[in-house]
Design an enzyme around this catalytic site. Structure first.
Site, PDB file in Angstrom:
ATOM      1  N   ASN A 152       0.718  -1.249  -0.110  1.00 46.22           N
ATOM      2  CA  ASN A 152      -0.766  -0.363  -0.153  1.00 46.22           C
ATOM      3  C   ASN A 152       0.310   1.087   0.148  1.00 46.22           C
ATOM      4  O   ASN A 152       0.547   2.338  -0.808  1.00 46.22           O
ATOM      5  CB  ASN A 152      -0.646   0.376   1.542  1.00 46.22           C
ATOM      6  CG  ASN A 152      -0.342  -0.220   2.236  1.00 46.22           C
ATOM      7  OD1 ASN A 152       1.053  -0.549   2.383  1.00 46.22           O
ATOM      8  ND2 ASN A 152      -1.177   0.831   3.379  1.00 46.22           N
ATOM      9  N   GLU A 249       4.826  -4.134  11.957  1.00 43.85           N
ATOM     10  CA  GLU A 249       3.351  -3.402  11.994  1.00 43.85           C
ATOM     11  C   GLU A 249       1.785  -3.722  10.663  1.00 43.85           C
ATOM     12  O   GLU A 249       2.152  -4.552   9.943  1.00 43.85           O
ATOM     13  CB  GLU A 249       4.194  -2.837  10.163  1.00 43.85           C
ATOM     14  CG  GLU A 249       5.208  -1.645  11.501  1.00 43.85           C
ATOM     15  CD  GLU A 249       4.817  -0.690  12.496  1.00 43.85           C
ATOM     16  OE1 GLU A 249       2.857  -0.563  12.239  1.00 43.85           O
ATOM     17  OE2 GLU A 249       5.347  -0.107  13.015  1.00 43.85           O
ATOM     18  N   CYS A 283      -3.912   0.961   6.606  1.00 44.14           N
ATOM     19  CA  CYS A 283      -3.514   0.016   7.551  1.00 44.14           C
ATOM     20  C   CYS A 283      -4.405   0.634   8.546  1.00 44.14           C
ATOM     21  O   CYS A 283      -5.005   0.274   9.550  1.00 44.14           O
ATOM     22  CB  CYS A 283      -2.098  -0.800   8.065  1.00 44.14           C
ATOM     23  SG  CYS A 283      -0.946   1.149   8.537  1.00 44.14           S
ATOM     24  N   GLU A 458       8.122   2.651  14.619  1.00 44.85           N
ATOM     25  CA  GLU A 458       8.255   2.747  13.647  1.00 44.85           C
ATOM     26  C   GLU A 458       8.321   4.402  14.138  1.00 44.85           C
ATOM     27  O   GLU A 458       7.693   4.488  14.918  1.00 44.85           O
ATOM     28  CB  GLU A 458       8.080   2.482  12.433  1.00 44.85           C
ATOM     29  CG  GLU A 458       7.793   1.022  11.858  1.00 44.85           C
ATOM     30  CD  GLU A 458       7.951   0.934  10.109  1.00 44.85           C
ATOM     31  OE1 GLU A 458       6.638   0.735  10.256  1.00 44.85           O
ATOM     32  OE2 GLU A 458       9.279  -0.103   9.644  1.00 44.85           O
TER      33      GLU A 458
HETATM   34  P1  NAD Z   1       0.884  -9.612   3.576  1.00 44.01           P
HETATM   35  O1  NAD Z   1       1.010 -10.047   5.009  1.00 44.01           O
HETATM   36  O2  NAD Z   1      -0.031 -10.202   2.097  1.00 44.01           O
HETATM   37  O3  NAD Z   1       2.579  -9.375   2.999  1.00 44.01           O
HETATM   38  C1  NAD Z   1       3.139  -8.890   3.516  1.00 44.01           C
HETATM   39  C2  NAD Z   1       4.453  -9.119   2.283  1.00 44.01           C
HETATM   40  O4  NAD Z   1       4.846 -10.301   3.505  1.00 44.01           O
HETATM   41  C3  NAD Z   1       4.556  -9.432   1.126  1.00 44.01           C
HETATM   42  O5  NAD Z   1       6.109  -8.957   0.844  1.00 44.01           O
HETATM   43  C4  NAD Z   1       4.359 -10.047   0.948  1.00 44.01           C
HETATM   44  O6  NAD Z   1       5.183 -10.807   0.102  1.00 44.01           O
HETATM   45  C5  NAD Z   1       5.026 -10.782   2.604  1.00 44.01           C
HETATM   46  N1  NAD Z   1       5.172 -12.363   3.093  1.00 44.01           N
HETATM   47  C6  NAD Z   1       4.280 -13.202   2.635  1.00 44.01           C
HETATM   48  N2  NAD Z   1       4.060 -14.629   3.394  1.00 44.01           N
HETATM   49  C7  NAD Z   1       5.518 -14.245   4.019  1.00 44.01           C
HETATM   50  C8  NAD Z   1       6.110 -15.553   4.895  1.00 44.01           C
HETATM   51  N3  NAD Z   1       5.642 -16.224   5.053  1.00 44.01           N
HETATM   52  N4  NAD Z   1       7.312 -15.008   5.196  1.00 44.01           N
HETATM   53  C9  NAD Z   1       7.475 -14.102   4.760  1.00 44.01           C
HETATM   54  N5  NAD Z   1       7.014 -13.415   4.208  1.00 44.01           N
HETATM   55  C10 NAD Z   1       6.249 -13.101   3.839  1.00 44.01           C
HETATM   56  O7  NAD Z   1       0.018  -7.881   3.457  1.00 44.01           O
HETATM   57  P2  NAD Z   1      -0.182  -6.973   2.225  1.00 44.01           P
HETATM   58  O8  NAD Z   1      -1.225  -7.929   1.221  1.00 44.01           O
HETATM   59  O9  NAD Z   1       1.046  -6.902   1.308  1.00 44.01           O
HETATM   60  O10 NAD Z   1      -0.748  -5.835   2.674  1.00 44.01           O
HETATM   61  C11 NAD Z   1      -1.610  -5.552   3.456  1.00 44.01           C
HETATM   62  C12 NAD Z   1      -1.821  -5.173   5.224  1.00 44.01           C
HETATM   63  O11 NAD Z   1      -0.644  -4.925   5.155  1.00 44.01           O
HETATM   64  C13 NAD Z   1      -2.753  -5.132   5.481  1.00 44.01           C
HETATM   65  O12 NAD Z   1      -2.876  -5.858   6.997  1.00 44.01           O
HETATM   66  C14 NAD Z   1      -2.259  -4.155   5.890  1.00 44.01           C
HETATM   67  O13 NAD Z   1      -3.142  -3.390   7.304  1.00 44.01           O
HETATM   68  C15 NAD Z   1      -0.560  -3.986   7.157  1.00 44.01           C
HETATM   69  N6  NAD Z   1      -0.739  -2.667   6.436  1.00 44.01           N
HETATM   70  C16 NAD Z   1       0.571  -2.659   8.183  1.00 44.01           C
HETATM   71  C17 NAD Z   1       0.531  -0.723   8.178  1.00 44.01           C
HETATM   72  C18 NAD Z   1       1.349  -0.838   9.708  1.00 44.01           C
HETATM   73  O14 NAD Z   1       1.932  -0.135   9.454  1.00 44.01           O
HETATM   74  N7  NAD Z   1       0.827  -1.254  11.082  1.00 44.01           N
HETATM   75  C19 NAD Z   1       0.791  -0.520   7.069  1.00 44.01           C
HETATM   76  C20 NAD Z   1       1.115  -0.892   5.531  1.00 44.01           C
HETATM   77  C21 NAD Z   1       0.352  -2.124   5.372  1.00 44.01           C
END
Ligand code: NAD
Length: 484
Positions: A152, A249, A283, A458
């Site tokens: 995002n 996060e 998020c 962060e």
């Molecule tokens: P996601 O959890 O699908 O993927 C996040 C990252 O993790 C990607 O780079 C993915 O390739 C990697 N990943 C997936 N499985 C893994 C594994 N087993 N081992 C290591 N890496 C792995 O999330 P998304 O769909 O890319 O993003 C949306 C989510 O992120 C939402 O839930 C949102 O709330 C959250 N988010 C949180 C914050 C925050 O700062 N708290 C900020 C932005 C987004």
């Protein structure tokens, strides 16, 4: 292929390709057009990134902090000078309007680099007098850190992780989301141009398995993930195996509470920003908007009026205020949640369907009223422009209901009574709160979640704790007094 980078990865100071890795197709969400094809990192690329980072970190950790800071400051200048082209690339990668990316994405990343460049030289240990003998402490870098990003805010996330890591003497290997792999490569390129020695910021592409290979490598001291709660659980568990430091996060379902004495236009503006900005893919969004009964109908009618005026369209047009969702998969997910909300009896106020554009992953900005706590829309993270409005009667009730969730990322309160604002925020289970504001996350303030929304923080001085470790040194000033 209008956004094709020189190669898929950036390792040890240069672009690297290995076409043996599975393809990653990058799609412009506004049209569905393929704009680049990259390849997942093979074991050879991952090994080069890890061994290069481990080797480079030794000298970098011993470099004078102001010298490290000077390099990061030069990168800040390069980013600001190139903001326009970087923002266009970010728009192509994510579909977010340039109206947003030019002010929110890289600019916030540059702020993080600038802030930590300034902060790192001030990070010192302490001396503990013991009446002769004494203890002193050294804040040391952790070593090689792995950053894993969500799609995002891809470039902002890369900067938010790289800035504290690098300024405090660590190396970082960053794996962007496979959905938005382009921005982090530019950051690596800019850091090297600014003078960062090769190997200190390596970017490798891939899906979860590449992330998993990085997280479990014995040379890795820390993992910082931005992603969903289910991914967080997996990554946290994998990091625990090696007793690694973690920052998580993760997702949220944050409450935004509007009391009936609030400035209603401001509260509506905040609720719209906190649900529609970045097409709702934030998020910390306030996706459960609790509105006190006395102002409910006024809130709903003005919300519908103001939402109807939002300009959807081509994200590269500077007039566009709302772009598409990031992918076809996200589009289907968000449409599915709209259907569930209707089926469960929520009252549609506006939107509720795909937007009438010929191409791309667009949905209408949507709001549902009469949402109750048990509805799916009030419990699960949608990650799209879908606002859920819930009614409430009084303060005590709304605090209990706001906290009744596994998440704890953020929360907001709108009220003219500042004493109440502070009193309510004190009782909300959330890592980041706002009073009469929403979703502002300046680098000077800590950002992060409680409960399932994450651990660690962060930004701000708080991040220093998460990218350094303390060495305690006892100094004996006299003879050793042994009983034998
Ligand atoms: P996601 O959890 O699908 O993927 C996040 C990252 O993790 C990607 O780079 C993915 O390739 C990697 N990943 C997936 N499985 C893994 C594994 N087993 N081992 C290591 N890496 C792995 O999330 P998304 O769909 O890319 O993003 C949306 C989510 O992120 C939402 O839930 C949102 O709330 C959250 N988010 C949180 C914050 C925050 O700062 N708290 C900020 C932005 C987004």
């Amino acid at each position: 292929m209008r956004a094709q980078p020189k190669a898929s990865h950036f390792v040890n100071g240069d672009y690297v390709e290995d076409t043996a890795g599975a393809a990653i197709e990058v799609v412009y969400p506004a049209t569905g057009e393929m704009i680049a094809v990259l390849h997942e990192a093979t074991p050879a690329v991952i090994e080069a990134a890890l061994s290069g980072a481990a080797a480079a970190q030794k000298a970098w950790g011993a470099t004078r902090p102001v010298e490290r800071a000077r390099i990061l400051r030069r990168a800040v200048d390069l980013i600001r000078a190139r903001n326009e082209e970087l923002s266009v690339l970010e728009t192509l990668d994510t579909g977010k309007p340039v109206q947003e990316t030019t002010v929110a994405d890289w600019p916030s990343g540059a702020d993080a680099l600038e802030y930590f460049a300034g902060l790192a030289p001030t990070v010192t240990g302490e001396t503990v007098p013991l009446g002769g003998d004494f203890v002193y402490t050294i804040r040391e870098p952790l070593g090689v850190c792995v950053g894993i990003g969500a799609w995002n805010y891809p470039s902002q996330i890369a900067c938010w992780k790289a800035a504290p890591a690098l300024s405090l003497g660590n190396a970082m290997i960053f794996k962007p989301s496979e959905v938005t792999p382009l921005g982090a490569l530019k950051l690596a390129e800019i850091l090297v141009e600014a003078g960062l020695p090769a190997g200190l910021f390596n970017v490798v592409q891939g899906r979860g398995t590449v992330g998993g290979a990085l997280v479990t490598d014995r040379r890795v001291a820390k993992v910082s993930l931005t992603g969903s709660v289910p991914t967080g659980r997996k990554v946290y568990a994998a990091a625990a195996e090696g007793i690694r430091h973690v920052t998580m996060e993760l997702g949220g379902k944050s409450p935004l509470i509007v009391f009936d004495d609030a400035d209603v236009e401001s509260a509506i503006g905040a609720a719209m920003l906190g649900n529609f900005y970045s097409t709702g893919q934030i998020c910390s969004n306030g996706t459960r908007v609790f509105v006190q009964k006395g102002i409910k109908e006024r809130f709903l009618s003005r919300l519908a009026e103001r939402t109807a005026a939002i300009r959807l369209g081509e994200p590269l047009d500077p007039e566009t205020q709302l772009g598409p969702l990031v992918s076809e998969a996200q589009l289907q997910k968000v449409l599915g949640y709209m259907q569930i909300a209707k089926a469960e009896g929520a009252r549609l106020i506006c939107g509720g369907d795909r937007a009438a554009l010929n191409t791309g992953f667009y949905v209408q900005p949507t709001a549902f009223a009469d949402v109750t706590d048990d509805m799916t829309l009030a419990r699960e993270e949608v990650f799209g422009p879908v606002m859920a409005i819930l009614d409430f009667e009084n303060e005590e009730e709304v605090i209990t209901r706001a906290n009744d969730t596994e998440f704890g990322l953020a929360a907001g309160v709108f009220t003219a009574d500042l004493a109440r604002g502070h009193r309510v925020v004190a009782q909300l289970q959330a890592g980041t709160c706002w009073i009469n504001a929403y979703n502002l996350t300046p680098v000077e303030g800590p950002f992060g979640g409680v409960k399932s929304s994450g651990v660690g923080r962060e930004n701000s001085r708080a991040a220093v704790e998460h990218y350094t470790q303390v060495k305690s040194v006892y100094v004996g000033m006299g003879p050793v007094d042994a009983p034998y």
